[in-house]
Design a protein around this motif. Structure first.
Motif, PDB file in Angstrom:
ATOM      1  N   VAL A 182       0.857  -1.187   0.000  1.00 14.89           N
ATOM      2  CA  VAL A 182       0.000   0.000   0.000  1.00 14.89           C
ATOM      3  C   VAL A 182       0.893   1.238   0.000  1.00 14.89           C
ATOM      4  O   VAL A 182       1.839   1.327   0.793  1.00 14.89           O
ATOM      5  N   MET A 183       0.582   2.179  -0.891  1.00 16.02           N
ATOM      6  CA  MET A 183       1.317   3.438  -0.881  1.00 16.02           C
ATOM      7  C   MET A 183       0.736   4.327   0.224  1.00 16.02           C
ATOM      8  O   MET A 183      -0.311   4.961   0.066  1.00 16.02           O
ATOM      9  N   ASP A 184       1.398   4.315   1.367  1.00 17.20           N
ATOM     10  CA  ASP A 184       0.968   5.105   2.517  1.00 17.20           C
ATOM     11  C   ASP A 184       2.210   5.670   3.193  1.00 17.20           C
ATOM     12  O   ASP A 184       2.674   5.152   4.209  1.00 17.20           O
ATOM     13  N   PRO A 185       2.774   6.743   2.630  1.00 20.58           N
ATOM     14  CA  PRO A 185       4.015   7.283   3.189  1.00 20.58           C
ATOM     15  C   PRO A 185       3.855   7.799   4.615  1.00 20.58           C
ATOM     16  O   PRO A 185       4.823   7.837   5.380  1.00 20.58           O
ATOM     17  N   PHE A 186       2.627   8.167   4.988  1.00 23.41           N
ATOM     18  CA  PHE A 186       2.393   8.723   6.317  1.00 23.41           C
ATOM     19  C   PHE A 186       2.747   7.724   7.413  1.00 23.41           C
ATOM     20  O   PHE A 186       3.145   8.110   8.506  1.00 23.41           O
ATOM     21  N   ASN A 187       2.601   6.441   7.126  1.00 24.53           N
ATOM     22  CA  ASN A 187       2.936   5.402   8.106  1.00 24.53           C
ATOM     23  C   ASN A 187       4.433   5.250   8.314  1.00 24.53           C
ATOM     24  O   ASN A 187       4.864   4.752   9.355  1.00 24.53           O
ATOM     25  N   TYR A 188       5.210   5.627   7.310  1.00 22.27           N
ATOM     26  CA  TYR A 188       6.654   5.407   7.365  1.00 22.27           C
ATOM     27  C   TYR A 188       7.443   6.620   7.862  1.00 22.27           C
ATOM     28  O   TYR A 188       8.599   6.469   8.266  1.00 22.27           O
ATOM     29  N   LEU A 189       6.876   7.813   7.799  1.00 24.29           N
ATOM     30  CA  LEU A 189       7.641   9.022   8.084  1.00 24.29           C
ATOM     31  C   LEU A 189       8.098   9.077   9.537  1.00 24.29           C
ATOM     32  O   LEU A 189       7.305   8.902  10.460  1.00 24.29           O
ATOM     33  N   THR A 190       9.374   9.336   9.730  1.00 26.24           N
ATOM     34  CA  THR A 190       9.924   9.488  11.074  1.00 26.24           C
ATOM     35  C   THR A 190       9.838  10.953  11.493  1.00 26.24           C
ATOM     36  O   THR A 190       9.530  11.843  10.690  1.00 26.24           O
ATOM     37  N   GLN A 191      10.125  11.191  12.762  1.00 26.52           N
ATOM     38  CA  GLN A 191      10.107  12.571  13.246  1.00 26.52           C
ATOM     39  C   GLN A 191      11.134  13.417  12.501  1.00 26.52           C
ATOM     40  O   GLN A 191      10.874  14.582  12.169  1.00 26.52           O
ATOM     41  N   ASP A 192      12.287  12.843  12.212  1.00 20.73           N
ATOM     42  CA  ASP A 192      13.299  13.569  11.440  1.00 20.73           C
ATOM     43  C   ASP A 192      12.830  13.822  10.017  1.00 20.73           C
ATOM     44  O   ASP A 192      13.090  14.893   9.452  1.00 20.73           O
ATOM     45  N   ASP A 193      12.127  12.851   9.424  1.00 24.55           N
ATOM     46  CA  ASP A 193      11.627  13.023   8.056  1.00 24.55           C
ATOM     47  C   ASP A 193      10.691  14.215   7.945  1.00 24.55           C
ATOM     48  O   ASP A 193      10.626  14.870   6.889  1.00 24.55           O
ATOM     49  N   LEU A 194       9.951  14.503   8.999  1.00 18.43           N
ATOM     50  CA  LEU A 194       8.927  15.539   8.947  1.00 18.43           C
ATOM     51  C   LEU A 194       9.500  16.951   9.036  1.00 18.43           C
ATOM     52  O   LEU A 194       8.754  17.926   8.890  1.00 18.43           O
ATOM     53  N   HIS A 195      10.797  17.085   9.266  1.00 21.23           N
ATOM     54  CA  HIS A 195      11.410  18.401   9.151  1.00 21.23           C
ATOM     55  C   HIS A 195      11.221  18.900   7.729  1.00 21.23           C
ATOM     56  O   HIS A 195      11.331  18.139   6.768  1.00 21.23           O
ATOM     57  N   SER A 196      10.930  20.168   7.584  1.00 19.98           N
ATOM     58  CA  SER A 196      10.520  20.715   6.281  1.00 19.98           C
ATOM     59  C   SER A 196      11.512  20.407   5.169  1.00 19.98           C
ATOM     60  O   SER A 196      11.111  20.170   4.028  1.00 19.98           O
ATOM     61  N   ARG A 197      12.787  20.382   5.471  1.00 21.93           N
ATOM     62  CA  ARG A 197      13.785  20.159   4.427  1.00 21.93           C
ATOM     63  C   ARG A 197      13.987  18.684   4.105  1.00 21.93           C
ATOM     64  O   ARG A 197      14.664  18.350   3.141  1.00 21.93           O
ATOM     65  N   ALA A 198      13.408  17.801   4.927  1.00 18.12           N
ATOM     66  CA  ALA A 198      13.641  16.368   4.735  1.00 18.12           C
ATOM     67  C   ALA A 198      12.475  15.647   4.075  1.00 18.12           C
ATOM     68  O   ALA A 198      12.645  14.550   3.558  1.00 18.12           O
ATOM     69  N   GLN A 199      11.288  16.236   4.087  1.00 17.62           N
ATOM     70  CA  GLN A 199      10.107  15.509   3.610  1.00 17.62           C
ATOM     71  C   GLN A 199      10.183  15.139   2.133  1.00 17.62           C
ATOM     72  O   GLN A 199       9.761  14.052   1.748  1.00 17.62           O
ATOM     73  N   GLN A 200      10.685  16.024   1.318  1.00 17.19           N
ATOM     74  CA  GLN A 200      10.766  15.728  -0.117  1.00 17.19           C
ATOM     75  C   GLN A 200      11.593  14.476  -0.364  1.00 17.19           C
ATOM     76  O   GLN A 200      11.179  13.569  -1.092  1.00 17.19           O
ATOM     77  N   ALA A 201      12.769  14.416   0.252  1.00 15.93           N
ATOM     78  CA  ALA A 201      13.646  13.257   0.052  1.00 15.93           C
ATOM     79  C   ALA A 201      13.036  12.003   0.650  1.00 15.93           C
ATOM     80  O   ALA A 201      13.106  10.917   0.062  1.00 15.93           O
ATOM     81  N   ALA A 202      12.412  12.124   1.825  1.00  9.16           N
ATOM     82  CA  ALA A 202      11.830  10.953   2.479  1.00  9.16           C
ATOM     83  C   ALA A 202      10.687  10.378   1.659  1.00  9.16           C
ATOM     84  O   ALA A 202      10.602   9.161   1.439  1.00  9.16           O
TER      85      ALA A 202
END
Length: 284
Positions: A182-202
């Motif tokens: 299932v394409m559900d990136p919200f389940n995989y995102l870490t706290q570090d991923d959610l930093h504004s500069r990291a979300q695109q790459a994550a």
């Protein structure tokens, strides 16, 4: 933008008729339906093919297709007797896919935590846990393949399958016959991923790892707060929906997008936020 659908449990306690009427009003084209859910249609026989065909007919009369079934359970329940009971129930639901007019049934993998399948624990990160999960998924994948169905695994950061890399490894080890994601990136995102500069790459990494094996996508959000990690409705978290919409439009434009974790009274607002994100992506 991707055509939209909804999770049946967004309307928990509603009759099938009321649910389909409300879904039609919002313009939904798809539903991901839980066969165990009470909808006042032969509820005393929840896993019968006859009930499945009746519910499928109600949705189809409203112009709504059953895109997949929700078979969510803890595949790694540390109570082995309860685990086996739930696995057998999931196998029954796999057998119902064709009666509902779909090939797909989704589940998360669960946790070895002794009291809460939504919490992480040290045991989840062991090679033994991973090997055991592969064994369980392979059993279910084989059942799905036998029935012309596909088991869709949905990763979650606090489950045994916690990362997109693990999801890709599972497909690499077990193959794609009867198995998808299932394409559900919200389940995989870490706290570090959610930093504004990291979300695109994550998010781009998630699409790169699992996109080719994901026939269904989910619409919700990611939040790290007082309760730890949760995945609330669209707009109630910290994820950048503009990034997600752009990736869907570019890489998975034909994949149904299923609204999750929204109460009936929140649906219109969620859909407006989703549409705005796609308009933003189209304007880039």
């Amino acid at each position: 933008m991707n055509r939209l659908g909804f999770m049946s449990y967004n309307y928990m306690g509603w009759s099938a008729e009321a649910m389909t009427e409300e879904a039609r009003r919002h313009g939904f084209a798809y539903v991901q339906f839980d066969p165990r859910q009470a909808v006042q249609v032969m509820d005393e026989r929840p896993l019968s093919p006859e009930r499945a065909e009746k519910i499928r007919g109600l949705f189809e009369d409203a112009g709504i297709s059953v895109v997949g079934l929700s078979g969510y359970t803890n595949l790694m329940n540390p109570n082995l007797a309860k685990r086996e009971q739930k696995l057998q129930q999931l196998e029954q639901m796999i057998d119902l896919c064709s009666a509902y007019g779909t090939r797909y049934i989704a589940t998360e993998t669960g946790s070895l935590h002794p009291t809460n399948s939504w919490k992480d624990c040290e045991e989840n990160r062991t090679p033994e846990a991973w090997d055991e999960l592969l064994r369980v998924v392979d059993r279910l994948r084989a059942r799905a393949a036998k029935n012309g169905a596909v088991l869709l695994i949905e990763g979650f950061a606090l489950n045994v399958l916690a990362t997109p890399e693990q999801a890709a490894d599972m497909i690499g080890r077990l193959g794609s016959e009867g198995l998808g994601l299932v394409m559900d990136p919200f389940n995989y995102l870490t706290q570090d991923d959610l930093h504004s500069r990291a979300q695109q790459a994550a998010m781009a990494n998630i699409f790169e790892r699992i996109g080719a094996h994901s026939p269904v996508a989910h619409a919700k959000d990611s939040l790290y707060g007082e309760e730890g990690f949760t995945t609330p409705r669209v707009g109630a978290g910290q994820a950048d929906w503009n990034i997600y919409a752009a990736l869907l439009a570019e890489r998975l434009p034909d994949v149904p997008l299923i609204l999750e974790h929204a109460k009936p009274e929140e649906t219109a607002e969620c859909l407006e936020l989703v549409r705005k994100a796609f308009h933003h992506a189209a304007g880039k």
